[in-house]
Design an enzyme around this catalytic site. Structure first.
Site, PDB file in Angstrom:
ATOM      1  N   GLU A   1      -0.421  81.360 -55.691  1.00  0.00           N
ATOM      2  CA  GLU A   1      -0.270  80.161 -54.871  1.00  0.00           C
ATOM      3  C   GLU A   1       1.037  79.433 -55.153  1.00  0.00           C
ATOM      4  O   GLU A   1       1.683  78.924 -54.242  1.00  0.00           O
ATOM      5  CB  GLU A   1      -1.463  79.218 -55.071  1.00  0.00           C
ATOM      6  CG  GLU A   1      -2.753  79.732 -54.457  1.00  0.00           C
ATOM      7  CD  GLU A   1      -2.633  79.988 -52.958  1.00  0.00           C
ATOM      8  OE1 GLU A   1      -1.767  79.357 -52.300  1.00  0.00           O
ATOM      9  OE2 GLU A   1      -3.368  80.823 -52.439  1.00  0.00           O
TER      10      GLU A   1
ATOM     11  N   TYR B   1      -2.198  70.748 -51.648  1.00  0.00           N
ATOM     12  CA  TYR B   1      -2.354  72.109 -51.138  1.00  0.00           C
ATOM     13  C   TYR B   1      -2.818  73.058 -52.247  1.00  0.00           C
ATOM     14  O   TYR B   1      -3.834  73.757 -52.118  1.00  0.00           O
ATOM     15  CB  TYR B   1      -1.057  72.650 -50.517  1.00  0.00           C
ATOM     16  CG  TYR B   1      -1.180  74.138 -50.344  1.00  0.00           C
ATOM     17  CD1 TYR B   1      -1.910  74.653 -49.285  1.00  0.00           C
ATOM     18  CD2 TYR B   1      -0.698  75.020 -51.307  1.00  0.00           C
ATOM     19  CE1 TYR B   1      -2.146  76.015 -49.167  1.00  0.00           C
ATOM     20  CE2 TYR B   1      -0.927  76.380 -51.202  1.00  0.00           C
ATOM     21  CZ  TYR B   1      -1.643  76.864 -50.141  1.00  0.00           C
ATOM     22  OH  TYR B   1      -1.889  78.198 -50.050  1.00  0.00           O
TER      23      TYR B   1
ATOM     24  N   ASP C   1      -1.399  73.809 -45.207  1.00  0.00           N
ATOM     25  CA  ASP C   1      -0.028  74.260 -45.439  1.00  0.00           C
ATOM     26  C   ASP C   1       0.656  74.342 -44.072  1.00  0.00           C
ATOM     27  O   ASP C   1       0.103  73.892 -43.073  1.00  0.00           O
ATOM     28  CB  ASP C   1      -0.025  75.604 -46.166  1.00  0.00           C
ATOM     29  CG  ASP C   1      -0.451  76.724 -45.243  1.00  0.00           C
ATOM     30  OD1 ASP C   1      -1.204  76.442 -44.291  1.00  0.00           O
ATOM     31  OD2 ASP C   1      -0.042  77.873 -45.452  1.00  0.00           O
TER      32      ASP C   1
END
Length: 374
Positions: free
Chosen positions: A52, A135, A153
């Site tokens: 991520e 996020y 996102d």
DNA sequence: CATCCGTGGCG
DNA sequence: TCGCCAAGGAT
């Protein structure tokens, strides 16, 4: 529900139906069409976290080899926490946005210190770690731990903007709040991690910025923008400031078969990375003036010997010009006021340093100019 | 809220 | 060659 329901909330009530017509088909589509990405083959929360962070503002195809290499080198949170920052940056070189690596490293140390080496499992707790924003906290909590945590996102923002005809420019407060509210409503239910990934995958492969594939879209009958022919106008493109120009003069200081390298300050552009010692100069600065700037940065009076050429590099918000200046000096410094650290390295040794791609290009140009002979 | 922080791919 | 932008976060 009270009678005092706000107008903003009341206006969303008819959406409950639409939400349910989106979730199922999107999840089913994801099960059929999802790409086989390496971080989708693991349940290791640390590995998912790493993916991520690397994927922030970075394309999937770019990330894959970095993710595999980095994980092989730092296989656990503990291994990462114990590694020197310099090694972490070396593993990150070429990937850009180096503050991600610094924050990742700090966060790993905090996970060890505060959570016994186990990544916390809720978005709320994750948010307290460096490098975790809304996020990333939502992504790790939902994908690695199954929490029904929303995420937005760039992909999700685009998909939801089109599905629900969310107006407003990127960055607009009301728009952002609306997108997060929708994401929160949609993620409730089974397999929140898969659903979040479905939303992103859909944005990346079908609901693309340019020429979206609406005929292949599993939720087009629920899409407001498709219904009204507004797919091309939603979301509006963000307004970008024109890139600023930055000119750096780089000291090319040969000694035997080595060159002088410096490590930059931790913050700012290329923070913590190695470089040919650099100083900012006016675009048209004479080489004597440029040499003076380098002297100040290095704490030693250096003399300009020759201009070795120029390397240009376009960043998102900056137009870099790197001017190579061969210099010499009365003594060889081991420390300097403007730099974290100095080191004399052969090109082979320099290859192992954490250096930006921009600096790599500059170094190649210096070597091509024959500063160390052929 | 605006600005800063990299890189590579693509039309 | 050039502009745009991609699974954002920190200040």
């Amino acid at each position: 529900m009270s009678k005092r329901t706000s107008p903003a909330l009341a206006s969303h009530v008819p959406e409950a139906q639409r939400l349910s017509t989106i979730r199922g088909p999107l999840l089913a589509w994801y099960d059929r069409e999802r790409r086989d990405l390496p971080w989708r083959r693991t349940r290791d929360a640390y590995a998912i976290w790493l993916s991520e962070v690397m994927l922030q503002q970075t394309q999937v195809s770019t990330v894959i080899p970095y993710w595999e290499r980095f994980l092989a080198r730092f296989p656990t949170v503990e291994a990462l926490a114990q590694a020197p920052l310099e090694e972490v940056l070396t593993g990150w070189k070429g990937l850009g946005y180096y503050s991600r690596a610094r924050n990742l490293h700090r966060a790993a140390q905090e996970v060890v210190a505060r959570f016994g080496g186990r990544l916390p499992s809720t978005a709320e707790e994750l948010l307290t770690l460096p490098g975790f924003g809304r996020y990333t906290a939502g992504a790790v909590a939902s994908i690695a731990f199954g929490e029904q945590a929303p995420l937005v996102d760039g992909n999700v923002a685009r998909v939801l903007s089109r599905l629900f005809e969310v107006e407003g420019l990127p960055g607009d407060r009301a728009r952002e709040a609306r997108l997060w509210e929708l994401a929160r409503a949609l993620v409730q239910g089974e397999r929140p991690g898969d659903f979040n990934q479905a939303l992103m995958e859909h944005g990346a492969t079908v609901c693309r910025p340019e020429s979206p594939l609406c005929l292949l879209c599993p939720v087009r009958t629920a899409c407001g923008a498709f219904k009204r022919g507004r797919v091309d106008e939603l979301p509006p493109a963000k307004v970008r400031a024109p890139p600023k120009r930055l000119t750096l003069v780089l000291a090319v200081w040969p000694h035997e078969d080595a060159l002088l390298f410096a490590r930059r300050a931790e913050k700012g552009l290329f923070g913590g990375l190695w470089e040919l010692p650099a100083a900012e100069v006016e675009p048209e600065a004479e080489h004597t003036v440029a040499a003076e700037s380098l002297s100040k940065a290095l704490g030693v009076q250096v003399a300009p010997e020759a201009e070795l050429g120029t390397v240009r590099r376009q960043l998102t918000h900056r137009a870099l010009t790197l001017r190579l200046l061969r210099v010499s000096g009365p003594r060889r410094p081991s420390r300097a006021p403007a730099f974290h650290e100095l080191r004399w390295c052969t090109p082979d040794q320099a290859a192992g340093l954490g250096m930006s791609t921009a600096m790599l290009r500059a170094l190649e140009a210096a070597l091509a100019a024959g500063v160390l002979g052929r």
